[in-house]
Structure formats: structure tokens, C-alpha cells
Enzyme design. Sequence first.
Site, mmCIF file in Angstrom:
data_model
loop_
_atom_site.group_PDB
_atom_site.id
_atom_site.type_symbol
_atom_site.label_atom_id
_atom_site.label_comp_id
_atom_site.label_asym_id
_atom_site.label_seq_id
_atom_site.Cartn_x
_atom_site.Cartn_y
_atom_site.Cartn_z
ATOM 1 N N HIS A 105 134.867 29.418 162.098
ATOM 2 C CA HIS A 105 134.624 30.257 163.388
ATOM 3 C C HIS A 105 135.119 31.633 163.305
ATOM 4 C CE1 HIS A 105 132.900 27.677 166.199
ATOM 5 N NE2 HIS A 105 133.606 26.762 166.051
ATOM 6 N N CYS A 154 130.228 20.909 167.815
ATOM 7 C CA CYS A 154 130.986 22.178 168.218
ATOM 8 C C CYS A 154 130.942 22.401 169.587
ATOM 9 C CB CYS A 154 130.607 23.477 167.572
ATOM 10 S SG CYS A 154 131.289 24.678 167.813
ATOM 11 N N HIS A 184 136.126 23.951 159.529
ATOM 12 C CA HIS A 184 135.286 24.131 160.916
ATOM 13 C C HIS A 184 135.906 25.302 161.560
ATOM 14 C CE1 HIS A 184 132.558 22.891 164.389
ATOM 15 N NE2 HIS A 184 133.313 23.784 164.933
ATOM 16 N N GLU A 185 137.139 25.377 161.948
ATOM 17 C CA GLU A 185 137.939 26.499 162.705
ATOM 18 C C GLU A 185 138.008 27.928 161.825
ATOM 19 O OE1 GLU A 185 138.105 25.872 165.600
ATOM 20 O OE2 GLU A 185 137.585 23.638 165.676
HETATM 21 ZN ZN ZN Z 1 133.219 24.618 166.631
#
Ligand code: ZN
Length: 162
Positions: free
Chosen positions: A142, A96, A138-139
Site C-alpha cells: 500500500h 482489501c 500487503h500493507e
Molecule cells: Zn489493503
Amino acid sequence: MKTIVQLPDPVLRQTAAPVATSEIKGKHIKTLIEDMKKAVEHEEDAVAIAAPQLGESVRLFVVSKRVDKKYEDDLVFINPEIIRLGKNKTIMQEGCLSVRWKYGDVKRATTASVRALNVEGNEFVMNGRGLLAQIFQHEVDHLNGILFIDTAKNIEDIPPQK
Ligand code: ZN
């Protein structure tokens, strides 16, 4: 160039707010998207970035065209939602831009579909598999204040070779 926010900055742990439809074509969001594209472009190993990583707690992420030769431009996802996750899961290595320079193994669905708005404010759905599916998960994490290190196994510190 805007600096990419690093852990433990609290913005990375916030639940990001949706972008208002009326703001999508506004100057603020346009500039933010341009800054995100530049930040991804600048990091050699980067494939995507979420708005909180530039300190803006809004629901928006950008996927670099590097992900696949078929893309001529970076992909922008505004107010993204994962509408389908494949049942098959696999362990994928992940890092990341906000958790330099850690890498670890994360269990991810091998396919994922996202519904989002584009820069024109029009809704679209994109189906991803492999790397793209991993990026979607993953996004969107976030945008919900979740980082890969929360669930990753075998986390290693691998700084770049000078
Ligand atoms: Zn990330």
C-alpha cells in the site's frame, strides 16, 4: 469516523512519504493513528490498515490486535521496511478495505520481517509468519502504491450477506 478511501482514488497509487522523526509524536500523526485504529475496529473483517487508505500519503500502517489473542493493543508501524522475506511462498486469499468487496488469490512469502519505528519513535523488528507475514507484505505494498488486485488471480466479488 473517517471514511476509508476506495479504488480508484489516486492516493492509493502514490508512493507514500516517510514520517519525519520530529512529527512522530506530533498531533497530526497521533490523530491519524487514532483514526486508523478506529477505522480498523469499525470494520468487522479488518486486520490492518495503511495511512493512504484514510487519504494520507505517509508511510504508516496499523495491525489490529484481532490478529492474535496475545496482543493487548493494536500494533503501529511507522516508516516500515521489509528487511527479510522467506523463500517459501504460498497462495493466500486476500481482500482489501479499499477494494470492496473483491477477494482473490495472491502469492505471498510465508514469513516476513519488518523493521519500523513505534509511536515513541523507537526502532523495532517484528518477525511474522502466516497471516502476519501476509499483512506485512500487503500493507507495505500500500505504501508503494501497489494493491493486491495488481497480481491476484481468481478475483471474485463477494459482497457481505445482509
Ligand atoms: Zn489493503
